[in-house]
Design an enzyme around this catalytic site. Structure first.
Site, PDB file in Angstrom:
ATOM      1  N   HIS A  10      41.343  37.099  19.677  1.00 32.81           N
ATOM      2  CA  HIS A  10      42.511  36.079  19.938  1.00 32.81           C
ATOM      3  C   HIS A  10      42.609  35.045  18.940  1.00 32.81           C
ATOM      4  O   HIS A  10      42.361  33.790  19.000  1.00 32.81           O
ATOM      5  CB  HIS A  10      41.875  35.589  21.410  1.00 32.81           C
ATOM      6  CG  HIS A  10      42.171  36.329  22.658  1.00 32.81           C
ATOM      7  ND1 HIS A  10      41.375  36.111  23.811  1.00 32.81           N
ATOM      8  CD2 HIS A  10      43.130  37.400  22.847  1.00 32.81           C
ATOM      9  CE1 HIS A  10      41.856  37.283  24.691  1.00 32.81           C
ATOM     10  NE2 HIS A  10      42.865  37.760  24.015  1.00 32.81           N
ATOM     11  N   HIS A  51      36.401  42.265  22.499  1.00 31.04           N
ATOM     12  CA  HIS A  51      36.178  41.880  24.126  1.00 31.04           C
ATOM     13  C   HIS A  51      35.968  43.250  24.939  1.00 31.04           C
ATOM     14  O   HIS A  51      35.406  42.961  26.162  1.00 31.04           O
ATOM     15  CB  HIS A  51      37.590  41.392  24.536  1.00 31.04           C
ATOM     16  CG  HIS A  51      38.009  40.183  24.048  1.00 31.04           C
ATOM     17  ND1 HIS A  51      39.238  40.194  23.092  1.00 31.04           N
ATOM     18  CD2 HIS A  51      37.566  39.085  23.787  1.00 31.04           C
ATOM     19  CE1 HIS A  51      39.207  39.211  22.629  1.00 31.04           C
ATOM     20  NE2 HIS A  51      38.131  38.326  22.923  1.00 31.04           N
ATOM     21  N   HIS A  54      41.092  37.860  31.617  1.00 35.10           N
ATOM     22  CA  HIS A  54      40.590  37.768  30.264  1.00 35.10           C
ATOM     23  C   HIS A  54      40.096  39.442  29.991  1.00 35.10           C
ATOM     24  O   HIS A  54      39.638  39.977  31.311  1.00 35.10           O
ATOM     25  CB  HIS A  54      39.404  37.194  30.208  1.00 35.10           C
ATOM     26  CG  HIS A  54      39.204  36.958  28.756  1.00 35.10           C
ATOM     27  ND1 HIS A  54      38.424  37.903  28.083  1.00 35.10           N
ATOM     28  CD2 HIS A  54      39.241  35.955  27.774  1.00 35.10           C
ATOM     29  CE1 HIS A  54      38.263  37.437  26.751  1.00 35.10           C
ATOM     30  NE2 HIS A  54      38.880  36.264  26.641  1.00 35.10           N
ATOM     31  N   GLU A  66      37.948  40.681  28.423  1.00 31.25           N
ATOM     32  CA  GLU A  66      36.389  41.008  28.528  1.00 31.25           C
ATOM     33  C   GLU A  66      35.930  40.924  29.978  1.00 31.25           C
ATOM     34  O   GLU A  66      35.212  41.935  30.482  1.00 31.25           O
ATOM     35  CB  GLU A  66      35.424  39.980  27.834  1.00 31.25           C
ATOM     36  CG  GLU A  66      34.151  40.003  28.139  1.00 31.25           C
ATOM     37  CD  GLU A  66      33.258  38.818  27.769  1.00 31.25           C
ATOM     38  OE1 GLU A  66      32.176  38.649  28.472  1.00 31.25           O
ATOM     39  OE2 GLU A  66      33.854  38.060  27.008  1.00 31.25           O
ATOM     40  N   THR A  78      31.032  36.288  28.654  1.00 30.70           N
ATOM     41  CA  THR A  78      29.839  35.707  27.617  1.00 30.70           C
ATOM     42  C   THR A  78      30.383  34.426  26.866  1.00 30.70           C
ATOM     43  O   THR A  78      29.585  33.819  26.270  1.00 30.70           O
ATOM     44  CB  THR A  78      29.893  36.981  26.443  1.00 30.70           C
ATOM     45  OG1 THR A  78      31.062  37.200  25.908  1.00 30.70           O
ATOM     46  CG2 THR A  78      29.470  38.117  27.141  1.00 30.70           C
ATOM     47  N   CYS A  89      26.538  34.482  25.832  1.00 31.51           N
ATOM     48  CA  CYS A  89      26.146  34.464  24.359  1.00 31.51           C
ATOM     49  C   CYS A  89      25.540  33.288  23.884  1.00 31.51           C
ATOM     50  O   CYS A  89      26.109  32.186  23.998  1.00 31.51           O
ATOM     51  CB  CYS A  89      27.390  34.934  23.658  1.00 31.51           C
ATOM     52  SG  CYS A  89      26.989  35.177  21.740  1.00 31.51           S
ATOM     53  N   ASN A 147      36.907  31.343  24.274  1.00 29.48           N
ATOM     54  CA  ASN A 147      35.957  30.305  23.788  1.00 29.48           C
ATOM     55  C   ASN A 147      36.336  28.982  23.189  1.00 29.48           C
ATOM     56  O   ASN A 147      35.707  28.056  23.015  1.00 29.48           O
ATOM     57  CB  ASN A 147      35.020  31.026  22.892  1.00 29.48           C
ATOM     58  CG  ASN A 147      35.499  31.259  21.549  1.00 29.48           C
ATOM     59  OD1 ASN A 147      35.259  30.557  20.618  1.00 29.48           O
ATOM     60  ND2 ASN A 147      36.243  32.599  21.261  1.00 29.48           N
ATOM     61  N   SER A 170      36.818  33.226  16.640  1.00 31.98           N
ATOM     62  CA  SER A 170      37.839  33.966  16.182  1.00 31.98           C
ATOM     63  C   SER A 170      38.602  33.285  15.068  1.00 31.98           C
ATOM     64  O   SER A 170      39.787  33.879  15.012  1.00 31.98           O
ATOM     65  CB  SER A 170      38.723  34.823  17.250  1.00 31.98           C
ATOM     66  OG  SER A 170      39.441  33.728  17.997  1.00 31.98           O
TER      67      SER A 170
END
Length: 283
Positions: free
Chosen positions: A43, A76, A126, A128, A166, A195, A225, A267
């Site tokens: 992203h 993802h 999303h 993911e 995550t 994560c 994130n 990212s």
């Protein structure tokens, strides 16, 4: 004025692996087969634009993939049925799913095999999350905050287990866990799928926000994130700006301040973070 830059700002391990894999595919594509990413690889619009200029195509429908094309699965991840559909089209698949996302998928699938409804803390739209949900064989309830979860009626007689996207907020996840224990009157299986890099970045953003006059978070606005880094910084009462490039910096708001904190999503390329830092130092 001091600019304090977070040590963890920029690419995480999963993003770095995905981009390295794509670079390797581009370098070794002697047959000049079409190269696709299934959905946006990461992203960050600036990175995606650079790869598009190098001929990388984007696709989200297996049915338009031609036989022999190379398809890179985004960091993802994808719903589990996508792999079979791509193979049926004769595509060559390169899996760049982040290892932490793959681990979350496997944990959810294993727990779902034992029965139970997945309670997933994440953003419904999303990519993911769509992949994680595909492994919940007995159904799922998804919510992006404790407040949203509180709007759901949970049957104490049902079996549940808890997991998270995550890149979610660890502190909010703990509040959700405690709420479920109180609501259901018992402990339920809790899968620790956030994560550790996400946790470290958020903790560092919080510490920075507490010690500066203003926070700058750099990254794509579609990046979950990155948005959460801005959210946890603002939660400390510190003014915060989320920008994709140095050109978006609200410099007038920061003139005369003593200390500015700088962090970036997982990212965000280093060169963009460097450019933002250089612009801040002109103040």
């Amino acid at each position: 004025m001091d600019v304090l830059r977070a040590e963890t700002a920029g690419f995480c391990m999963g993003v770095d692996l995905a981009l390295r894999k794509l670079d390797k595919l581009l370098a070794g594509n002697a047959s000049e087969a079409p190269i696709y990413t299934f959905g946006p690889l990461i992203h960050n619009p600036q990175v995606l634009r650079e790869y598009a200029q190098r001929g990388v195509r984007l696709c989200e429908d297996p049915e338009v993939i031609e036989p022999g094309a190379v398809v890179l699965i985004r960091a993802h991840g994808v719903p589990k049925g996508v792999f079979e559909r791509l193979r049926a089209r004769g595509a060559i698949i390169a899996d760049a799913t982040c290892p932490k996302v793959t681990k979350a998928q496997k944990l959810i699938a294993r727990q779902a095999d034992e029965g139970g409804i997945l309670l997933l803390y994440g953003e419904e739209a999303h990519p993911e999350v769509r992949g994680l949900l595909s492994h919940a064989s007995h159904g799922a309830i998804i919510f992006d905050s404790l407040a949203e979860l509180q709007g759901h009626t949970l049957d104490r007689a049902d079996s549940y287990f808890l997991a998270a996207q995550t890149t979610q907020d660890e502190e909010e996840f703990e509040r959700i866990r405690d709420h479920l224990f109180t609501t259901l009157g018992r402990a339920i299986p809790v899968l620790h799928t956030i994560c550790d890099a996400t946790q470290k970045r958020q903790a560092e953003a919080i510490a920075l926000a507490r010690s500066v006059d203003f926070m700058v978070v750099v990254g794509g606005r579609e990046s979950g994130n990155t948005r959460r880094l801005a959210k946890v910084a603002q939660s400390q009462g510190t003014p915060c700006a989320l920008v994709e490039t140095a050109a978006e910096l609200p410099l007038e708001k920061m003139r005369g301040l003593s200390r500015i904190g700088l962090t970036a999503g997982a990212s965000t390329p280093k060169k963009i973070i460097d450019a933002v830092e250089s612009a801040l130092r002109t103040l």
